[in-house]
Design an enzyme around this catalytic site. Structure first.
Site, PDB file in Angstrom:
ATOM      1  CB  ALA A 237      -0.195 -22.046   2.598  1.00 39.30           C
ATOM      2  CG  HIS A 238       0.196 -21.342   7.660  1.00 38.00           C
ATOM      3  ND1 HIS A 238       0.744 -20.387   8.474  1.00 38.00           N
ATOM      4  CD2 HIS A 238      -0.768 -20.703   6.951  1.00 38.00           C
ATOM      5  CE1 HIS A 238       0.137 -19.236   8.272  1.00 38.00           C
ATOM      6  NE2 HIS A 238      -0.780 -19.407   7.352  1.00 38.00           N
ATOM      7  CG  ASN A 239      -2.905 -23.263   9.765  1.00 35.60           C
ATOM      8  OD1 ASN A 239      -2.091 -23.847  10.477  1.00 35.60           O
ATOM      9  ND2 ASN A 239      -3.036 -21.940   9.770  1.00 35.60           N
TER      10      ASN A 239
END
Length: 348
Positions: A237-239
């Site tokens: 997922a993001h980050n």
């Protein structure tokens, strides 16, 4: 293609013992025969080693003493030696330099002269691609991406805009790098989508398996550090940040803003909640739910071991009554304490 054992040792190191045979294939220890070479990973395979019909074996020094009449390559780590030998027998295919007439290339691109852009590949505007890369049919590279040297993008890989890919990276078919992270804000009675303005950065020597997704960051980049290996069907997922030389097996899910350290291993189908950190050299068992940060390196697991359906159902019934069991234990403890006190009190 065949090689003498002497040639192999000159190329890869190790020590030749016994006759200098010629081998043309690698094979499993229990199936190897004439013209084939196999490796013995450890002493637990001693029986298969002694019974093997392979023309040559890769063994440790300790095991070599048990095979005085065989053709051997002695190596400190036979499995690693086998991996390097497999690369000698099956070197990566060199790119066929040039851009296929049916490829689509945008404006302002810089593509290394030795790189291959296959039919039906699509490259956006202002993309930089280094030397000796292979972009296979159906690959899509978005605007503004930077791709290093010796990169292989297998058929139907999608790289969204502005992503950065280092040198010697491989991304296998069906994977999507740089799709939007799952960022949403609740607005009274509906979700409001948050623009995902970060990038994905794959550093040097990263490999991404088939049908894996790596989402772009919301405000900062999603980063897969140098040498990390990601298997098939993994969701990142993001980050998220994955540390150097960490290996993640298939079907793992990693929620947003989680940081996994360097030289970790993650077993298949493990799941990570978001916003946690995992220490370097941590090893996570398959099927584990990682619900909080891990601050000390070590081995961690939370999945139940396999058991018969009958035993599982029986144990599941007990699990449903754990609260009742706990209350009964507390009651027994109180009664036991009362009994002890009564025995300690002097009798008239």
């Amino acid at each position: 293609m065949s090689y003498t054992l002497e040639h192999i040792v000159k190329q890869l190191g190790g020590a030749l013992r016994g006759p200098n045979r010629e081998v043309s294939r690698l094979a499993p220890l229990e199936l190897a025969g004439a013209g084939e070479i196999a490796f013995v990973a450890s002493a637990k395979f001693r029986r298969q080693m002694l019974e093997s019909a392979a023309d040559a074996l890769i063994v440790t020094e300790a095991l070599a003493a048990e095979l005085p009449d065989r053709s051997l390559i002695v190596a400190a780590d036979p499995y690693l030696y086998f991996a390097r030998l497999a690369t000698l027998f099956h070197p990566p295919k060199a790119p066929r330099a040039g851009i296929h007439p049916r490829a689509v290339v945008g404006v302002g691109c810089r593509i290394g002269e030795s790189s291959e852009i296959a039919a039906n590949a699509t490259i956006g505007d202002n993309v930089v691609i280094g030397e000796r890369c292979r972009l296979m049919p159906g690959v899509v590279v978005g605007d503004g991406c930077e791709i290093g040297d010796d990169v292989t993008l297998y058929p139907n890989v999608t790289i969204y805009h502005d992503c950065v890919i280092g040198n010697r990276v491989g991304v296998h078919s069906g994977s999507v790098i740089g799709g939007d992270g799952f960022g949403l804000a609740w607005d009274k009675d509906h979700w409001f989508k948050i623009p995902q303005t970060g990038r994905v950065v794959l550093e040097d020597d990263v490999e991404i398996g088939a049908n894996t997704t790596v989402d772009r960051g919301a405000l900062v980049d999603t980063v897969i550090r140098k040498g990390a290996k990601i298997d098939n069907l993994v969701q990142i997922a993001h980050n998220v940040e994955i540390g150097e030389h960490t290996a993640i097996a298939g079907c793992v899910g990693i929620a947003g803003s989680t940081k996994i350290g360097a030289r970790c291993t993650v077993g298949g189908a493990a799941m990570f909640v978001g916003h946690i950190e995992v220490a370097d050299r941590t090893h996570i068992g398959g099927g584990t739910l990682v619900s909080k940060s891990i601050k000390e390196a070590g081995n961690y697991a939370s999945s139940y071991p396999l058991q018969s359906m009958k035993d599982w159902l029986s144990n599941a019934v007990h699990v449903r009554h754990l609260d009742d069991f706990a209350k009964r234990v507390k009651q027994l403890e109180r009664e036991l304490e009362t009994l002890k006190k009564s025995k300690e009190e002097p009798h008239e």
